[in-house]
Design a protein around this motif. Sequence first.
Motif, short mmCIF file in Angstrom:
data_model
loop_
_atom_site.label_atom_id
_atom_site.label_comp_id
_atom_site.label_asym_id
_atom_site.label_seq_id
_atom_site.Cartn_x
_atom_site.Cartn_y
_atom_site.Cartn_z
N LEU A 184 0.93 -1.01 0.13
CA LEU A 184 -0.25 -0.12 -0.38
C LEU A 184 1.11 1.37 0.18
N SER A 185 0.66 2.05 -0.66
CA SER A 185 0.67 3.49 -1.04
C SER A 185 2.69 3.61 -1.57
N TYR A 186 3.27 1.97 -2.37
CA TYR A 186 4.45 1.34 -2.87
C TYR A 186 4.27 2.51 -4.36
N ASP A 187 4.66 3.19 -5.40
CA ASP A 187 5.19 3.80 -6.15
C ASP A 187 5.51 2.74 -6.83
N LEU A 188 5.13 2.79 -7.64
CA LEU A 188 4.89 1.49 -8.72
C LEU A 188 6.25 2.10 -9.77
N ALA A 189 6.09 3.59 -9.84
CA ALA A 189 7.51 3.62 -10.98
C ALA A 189 8.68 3.73 -10.85
N SER A 190 8.58 3.72 -9.45
CA SER A 190 10.05 3.36 -9.06
C SER A 190 10.34 2.98 -9.23
N ASN A 191 10.66 1.23 -9.38
CA ASN A 191 11.08 0.04 -9.81
C ASN A 191 11.41 0.15 -11.36
N PRO A 192 12.80 -0.17 -11.68
CA PRO A 192 12.51 -0.39 -13.35
C PRO A 192 11.73 -1.95 -14.17
N ALA A 193 11.95 -2.43 -13.08
CA ALA A 193 10.73 -3.80 -14.02
C ALA A 193 9.36 -3.01 -14.15
N ARG A 194 8.88 -2.68 -12.86
CA ARG A 194 7.69 -2.40 -13.14
C ARG A 194 6.85 -1.46 -14.16
N ARG A 195 7.76 -0.15 -14.02
CA ARG A 195 8.10 0.94 -14.81
C ARG A 195 7.82 1.10 -16.08
N GLU A 196 8.54 -0.89 -16.80
CA GLU A 196 8.93 -0.39 -17.73
C GLU A 196 7.42 -0.69 -18.46
N ALA A 197 6.86 -2.04 -17.82
CA ALA A 197 5.90 -2.83 -17.84
C ALA A 197 4.27 -1.56 -18.05
N LEU A 198 4.49 -0.85 -16.66
CA LEU A 198 3.52 0.16 -16.54
C LEU A 198 3.21 1.13 -17.44
N TYR A 199 4.41 1.26 -18.19
CA TYR A 199 4.63 2.70 -18.85
C TYR A 199 3.65 1.72 -20.31
N ALA A 200 4.48 1.01 -20.90
CA ALA A 200 3.96 0.12 -21.99
C ALA A 200 2.47 -0.52 -21.96
N ALA A 201 1.73 -0.66 -20.80
CA ALA A 201 0.39 0.02 -20.47
C ALA A 201 -0.44 0.44 -21.17
N ARG A 202 0.28 1.69 -20.76
CA ARG A 202 -0.23 3.70 -20.70
C ARG A 202 -0.31 3.43 -21.83
N ASP A 203 1.24 3.79 -22.85
CA ASP A 203 1.34 4.47 -23.91
C ASP A 203 0.11 3.39 -25.13
N THR A 204 -0.16 1.64 -25.46
CA THR A 204 -0.62 1.02 -25.12
C THR A 204 -2.21 0.80 -25.21
N GLY A 205 -2.62 1.17 -24.22
CA GLY A 205 -4.17 0.74 -23.88
C GLY A 205 -4.10 -0.71 -23.62
N ASP A 206 -3.36 -1.89 -23.73
CA ASP A 206 -3.07 -2.96 -23.72
C ASP A 206 -3.01 -3.68 -22.40
N ALA A 207 -3.63 -4.35 -21.94
CA ALA A 207 -3.31 -5.54 -20.71
C ALA A 207 -1.41 -5.78 -21.40
N ARG A 208 0.04 -5.25 -19.58
CA ARG A 208 0.98 -5.95 -19.71
C ARG A 208 1.91 -6.45 -18.27
N ALA A 209 2.00 -7.10 -18.80
CA ALA A 209 2.79 -7.60 -17.99
C ALA A 209 3.80 -7.49 -17.70
#
Length: 596
Positions: A162-187
């Motif tokens: 809870l409250s952890y910033d996922l964008a602060s971790n490279p592995a999580r940030r890469e998938a998160l930005y990929a989902a944001r930019d494509t509009g599709d589910a990303r793992a």
Amino acid sequence: MKILNRQKGILAASICMGIGLFVSCLVALRLYSDDETRIREEFRHEIDGYASAIDEQVSENIAILHSIKGLFDASEIVTRAEFNTFTTFLLIRYPSMQAVCWIPRVRAHERRDIEMQAQEEGLDGFQISETGKEGRMVRAGERDEYYPVYYIEPLVGNEAALSYDLASNPARREALYAARDTGDARATSRIILVQETANEWAVLIFVPVYHGKPTSTVERRASIHGIVSGVFRLHDVLTAVGAHMPTDNMIDMRLLDEIVDGDDELLHDSRVVGTKLATAYRYEKCLKPAGGRHWMLIATPSAAYISMQRTDAPFMSFLAGALMSAWISYYLARLTREKMIVEQQVDKRTQELREQGAALVRTNANLAKGISERRLLQQRITHIADHEQRRLGHELHDSLGQQIAVTAMLAQSLQDRLDLKDEPGGELLKGLTESARNAQAQVRALSKGLVPAKIDPDGLKTALERLSESTKGLSDVDVRFRCETDTLVNDSTMATHLYRIAQEALRNSLEHGRVTTTTISLSSDENGFTLAIRDDGKGFNEEAATSSGAGLSSMRHRAELIGATLEIESSEKDGTSVTCCLPHNPDPCSSMQNTS
């Protein structure tokens, strides 16, 4: 002539046996080849079914995330209670999903507002955090935007996320930005969850939620509202489809994440223990792409699995073709030869057992010597520690305590003079006098704790009473002492060790337990003496406490030295209980040997 006939008979029997064995071998090989083909096809069919079950499980989980996305698309504001209500049934229905999260996009100027809002909703101390250098959660640094875990269900067991910033971790940030930019589910690639306790690999699947319906990457980045995330421990996902693997624990299963221009990452490894693998049957099955990842299932059956699938047809056909007479002759010859081998092995094993027995005797002697030396060393270390505590107690009492007493007397004298002359400053000196006397009382209490009462037939009881009284005076905890019967520990060494055990247990209770009441009890019966320290705190993890400090180890060592047993029970509901049982006639040597 008899010799010649005998040779002919032997030759004819040998030719018949050879022809029969040759034909039997041809039939057995054909049956064996057919059996191999059948086993290979059935094995691949079984793995295909298992892979399909995994694909279906992952697809269902992604569909769940899209349904939660629909909740946010349909409502401008989704409250924490609505999120809980909507996701509770889904989590029960699909146990392979450890948690679901709502991760809003938070710009830098919105950070304080969202933290205050979460705190007003009952999340005390909520602040957007990240993992520090030592692996601990710290307040996130200043950035243009954050993606913190704002809602998470279930909360129990996932509080650390809870409250952890996922964008602060490279592995999580890469998938998160990929989902944001494509509009599709990303793992994500494989990760260790911040709330993980068993060191299992996991993946996060992100589904973006936008304001409106953007069509380009630039529009998606500008209108991103947040991310719906699913948390999946790969062990739980594979366990959920375990019903499709009827031969459990007999197939070596590995799940890999295929990385472009890099080494594949191992997501899950279900090793087969205790048997060899039939590597010739290894089968690789590519799963359907999910969340932009390409997973591969590699299955290798064990030799035991292949053995279970085989039929007896090849072996039975070989037996049917062998000549009975030749088989009997061969059997008798083999029996005689095996008898000789067994006798040789028995003689060899007997000699080895004799040598091992002699080595065991030497080992036992060395072990007894080591136990004795260890006991003497522990006694010496404990004696030195007790001596240093007494020395420190005397220093506090004789040096610092006397200086504080003199200060208090001087301050009192000066206050009396000022009061006689009716000059200002008397009240300040009065406060100084009271502070000095309080400090003197605290120093006296600390020195008594470090130098317990001299052990006489009633000395342990007196020392424990003083310990409870001094601790109650130095803290806000209600420390009680109970001794319902006359409990006399005549051995001063044993009494000292019992006092130190109680002192260390009380210190641990005050420092780590968040207690309001602690009870020290001393009793005796026909079996011996019992010293118990119980509190009503939150408990602690014994393994973690043992590795982080010497307190528990010190108590155990003292109990071993006097031949006592020490039991520690701790839970969040019932607090912590430390019980030391000392028999009337303890055997310290036996206790040390059992502990070793």
